[in-house]
Design an enzyme around this catalytic site. Structure first.
Site, PDB file in Angstrom:
ATOM      1  N   ASP A  90      34.766  44.366  78.709  1.00  0.00           N
ATOM      2  CA  ASP A  90      36.159  44.009  78.020  1.00  0.00           C
ATOM      3  C   ASP A  90      36.007  43.765  76.397  1.00  0.00           C
ATOM      4  OD1 ASP A  90      38.656  42.975  77.672  1.00  0.00           O
ATOM      5  OD2 ASP A  90      38.101  41.304  78.530  1.00  0.00           O
ATOM      6  N   ASP A 314      41.868  48.545  73.905  1.00  0.00           N
ATOM      7  CA  ASP A 314      41.603  47.776  74.980  1.00  0.00           C
ATOM      8  C   ASP A 314      41.025  48.652  76.270  1.00  0.00           C
ATOM      9  OD1 ASP A 314      40.986  45.324  76.340  1.00  0.00           O
ATOM     10  OD2 ASP A 314      43.176  45.453  77.186  1.00  0.00           O
TER      11      ASP A 314
END
Ligand SMILES: *[C@@H]1O[C@H](CO)[C@@H](O)[C@H](O)[C@H]1NC(C)=O
Ligand SMILES: *[C@@H]1O[C@H](CO)[C@@H](O)[C@H](O)[C@H]1NC(C)=O
Ligand SMILES: *[C@@H]1O[C@H](CO)[C@@H](O)[C@H](O)[C@H]1NC(C)=O
Ligand SMILES: *[C@@H]1O[C@H](CO)[C@@H](O)[C@H](O)[C@H]1NC(C)=O
Length: 434
Positions: A90, A314
């Site tokens: 992440d 992201d």
């Protein structure tokens, strides 16, 4: 006891490579192929409302959550002896965390392998003391810390917007990971959240843990930067191929061969003082079939005073989200370039442009121009996604979270290099064949 100490000594001081090469970690796609496109959109939206709660100063949440869709998992080994875990990679969060269980015996009966860390089975596990400076890096309950007490672990607690929460001990242990040449490398004192309580909500239900790759001080690349170099890169490959190619994450300075460096395009990574976790890039223009779209350049701007605007890159969001004026312009221009006989009017809810993919259509070429002149020209498979048999939809969404997102679908097939020292992002279409 003596045996334990000898083993501990051996593990902590056993000389590894004098010159460590970089870490290569294989990634596995965790997405559910049976998810509908609308479910993907719902899960992305939950994630973004959660991420956007961190672009305000009042919510110092720094732990990434899983939404169960479009996530890449890394196999991670924590503790002594090493315990295998699967963590979500992440770039949108800093904290490394994993489910933990205080269980002592008969543990595999209750915890499937790879899902839970068992601190009592690791001789090198230790929670930070609540008085330790490390404890101040993480939001913790305000009850006073009695520093004369020997056992007073650093507790943390997070509540998420969707009523999920996680709490546990901020701890450290040894991670054992493999380098490109296959050698195990020990990373001592890796700080991570040992989550004893996870109240399930939509955001956390399927998470076993997260490997935070964000820019903040407690993320994984921040911890390894002094030994391996302040740089990481990854290749997220098309998971719909069969068999799926192996995506990977490289940690460390040698992770880009000099021969690749010449093929990388670079754009500055901007930082947002209001949310220092995220990697921001700046889009300057969008082209469709080589024609620039009339989009006001101001829609792309990150305002450092309010923390609003800008575009993050992201790994944990599937679709890409663009400022509404830009999104509208792209959809309407693209719709003009696609003849009506290819269009499908009743696509899945929330998707404005879908085409019949059983007919041969040359899809319009979407290109992003970035600050510094770098050009991101993804193949159409990165911005059209299969919605149902024979139906493909534009995988873009209007951003209402206050910032744009280049999601992991858009990143597929590119090597992305997060050069944190130089604050720049490199990318290359032919860098994944490492
Ligand atoms: C483990 O625990 C379960 C339930 O508590 C029990 O049924 C099982 O027999 C135990 N297995 C062993 C090997 O102790
Ligand atoms: C702190 O802990 C010590 C040892 O357990 C105890 O004697 C002392 O009363 C505690 N102080 C406070 C303020 O709770
Ligand atoms: C770099 O790009 C050139 C031209 O696009 C290509 O021929 C070459 O193979 C690339 N080098 C590497 C190492 O991928
Ligand atoms: C796509 O086109 C084919 C061939 O013209 C047609 O048979 C099919 O029904 C179309 N699919 C949809 C979802 O409209």
């Amino acid at each position: 006891m003596i045996q334990t100490l000898t083993l501990l000594f051996f593990i902590l001081f056993h000389p590894t490579h004098s010159k460590p090469d970089y870490l290569k970690l294989n990634l596995r796609y965790n997405g559910n192929h049976h998810h509908s496109l609308s479910q993907t959109l719902t899960q992305d939206s939950i994630r973004l409302s959660f991420l956007s709660s961190r672009t305000t100063l009042s919510a110092p949440i720094i732990s990434g959550a899983s939404t169960g869709s479009g996530q890449y998992l890394v196999e991670f080994h924590l503790g002594t002896p090493p315990q295998r875990l699967h963590l979500i990679v992440d770039t949108g969060s800093d904290l490394i965390w994993t489910r933990c269980s205080p269980c002592r015996s008969n543990c595999s009966f209750h915890h499937p392998p790879g899902t839970t860390f068992l601190p009592r089975h690791s001789i090198t596990f230790s929670p930070f003391h609540c008085y330790s400076p490390s404890c101040h890096l993480i939001p913790h309950p305000s009850h006073s810390c009695n520093h004369t007490r020997l056992h007073s672990p650093c507790r943390y607690h997070y509540a998420y917007a969707d009523s999920s929460s996680t709490s546990g001990f901020f701890s450290h242990d040894v991670a054992t990971l493999h380098t490109l040449s296959g050698h195990p490398t020990h990373i001592p004192n890796l700080p991570f959240g040992c989550a004893f309580n996870i109240s399930p909500g939509p955001a956390l239900s399927s998470a076993h843990g997260v490997l935070g790759l964000g820019r903040g001080p407690i993320s994984f690349p921040s911890h390894t930067s002094s030994n391996l170099g302040n740089l990481f890169s990854y290749c997220l490959l098309d998971y719909t191929l069969s068999p799926p190619p192996t995506s990977f994450l490289l940690i460390g300075h040698h992770s880009i061969k000099p021969s690749f460096t010449s093929n990388l395009s670079f754009t500055p990574l901007l930082s947002n003082p209001v949310s220092p976790t995220f990697y921001y890039i700046h889009i300057t223009a969008v082209y469709l079939n080589n024609i620039p779209l009339p989009i006001d350049p101001d829609v792309w701007v990150l305002d450092p005073n309010t923390g609003n605007g800008g575009t993050i890159i992201d790994s944990g969001t599937t679709l890409s989200f663009l400022p509404t004026p830009a999104y509208d312009q792209i959809v309407s221009t693209m719709a003009l370039k696609i003849p009506d006989r290819f269009k499908i009017s009743h696509g899945p809810p929330g998707f404005d442009l879908c085409v019949n993919s059983t007919k041969p259509l040359r899809k319009p070429k979407l290109v992003f121009k970035l600050l510094g002149g770098a050009v991101l020209a993804p193949p159409p498979g990165n911005y059209f996604i299969e919605a149902a048999d024979g139906v493909t939809c534009l995988a873009l969404q209007p951003a209402d979270a206050g910032f744009g997102v280049i999601g992991n679908l858009m990143q597929q097939g590119f090597l992305f290099v997060f050069d944190r020292d130089a604050s720049r992002l490199g990318f290359s279409r032919n860098g994944c064949a490492v």
